[in-house]
Design an enzyme around this catalytic site. Sequence first.
Site, PDB file in Angstrom:
ATOM      1  CB  ILE A   8      45.337  83.255  69.114  1.00 50.79           C
ATOM      2  CG1 ILE A   8      45.213  81.847  68.537  1.00 50.79           C
ATOM      3  CG2 ILE A   8      44.247  84.156  68.583  1.00 50.79           C
ATOM      4  CD1 ILE A   8      43.886  81.194  68.851  1.00 50.79           C
ATOM      5  CB  SER A   9      49.930  84.567  72.267  1.00 48.25           C
ATOM      6  OG  SER A   9      49.007  85.328  73.033  1.00 48.25           O
ATOM      7  CB  THR A  10      46.356  81.027  74.271  1.00 47.96           C
ATOM      8  OG1 THR A  10      45.972  80.032  75.218  1.00 47.96           O
ATOM      9  CG2 THR A  10      45.164  81.396  73.427  1.00 47.96           C
TER      10      THR A  10
END
Length: 211
Positions: A8-10
């Site tokens: 996940i990019s967060t």
Amino acid sequence: MIFGYMRISTQKEKQTTDRQRITLEQYATDNKFKFDELIEERISGTIKSESRPQFNILVNKLRKNDILIVTDIDRLGRNADDVIMEFKKLKAQDIRVIALDTPYLNEWEKVQDSSIYNMIADIFITLKAHMAQQEREKTIQRINQGLAVAKAKGKALGRPKVELPSNFVKEYKKFKDGTYGNMSAMSFAKMLGIGRSTLYKYIKILECKEA
């Protein structure tokens, strides 16, 4: 061995890999196999694959004929070029990648046959590279169109012109005439509240105007 990679990019706690995990586990159930390991990573999508800690741990675990499964092919990299590079590296090590969002690369039976898989992988690399090139060309085209529109509207392109402060000419003449005594260029710049490089830039502009 069969590995799953989730990203996940967060860093936000509210976002989870639950959707990816459920999708991967359902794929395993449908095709009657179990994952040896599922690896999760929380890191910005702008970071290259080679700079992702968990992804690197995973790559070091992979061996010839292992299978790596992701829900989306773009989980492998930050952009198309990065994805292609990682995919090629894995293929060169005889590691098979299954991407559930990519036609033919998501078919379990086809991936088991090395000759079929290699053919599919080569086609995928070619298509992905073509798509990446098209995207680059579109980006350049959009930039050029934007510049053309700006030029047509009379907007100056490039860096804005440096204008001399209204009091600079008067103060510089005093400096040159010795009104401030033996003041150095550095002290003069400090007095005006500017850096030495800015002072010389102003002097150059003034000399060009007077030439």
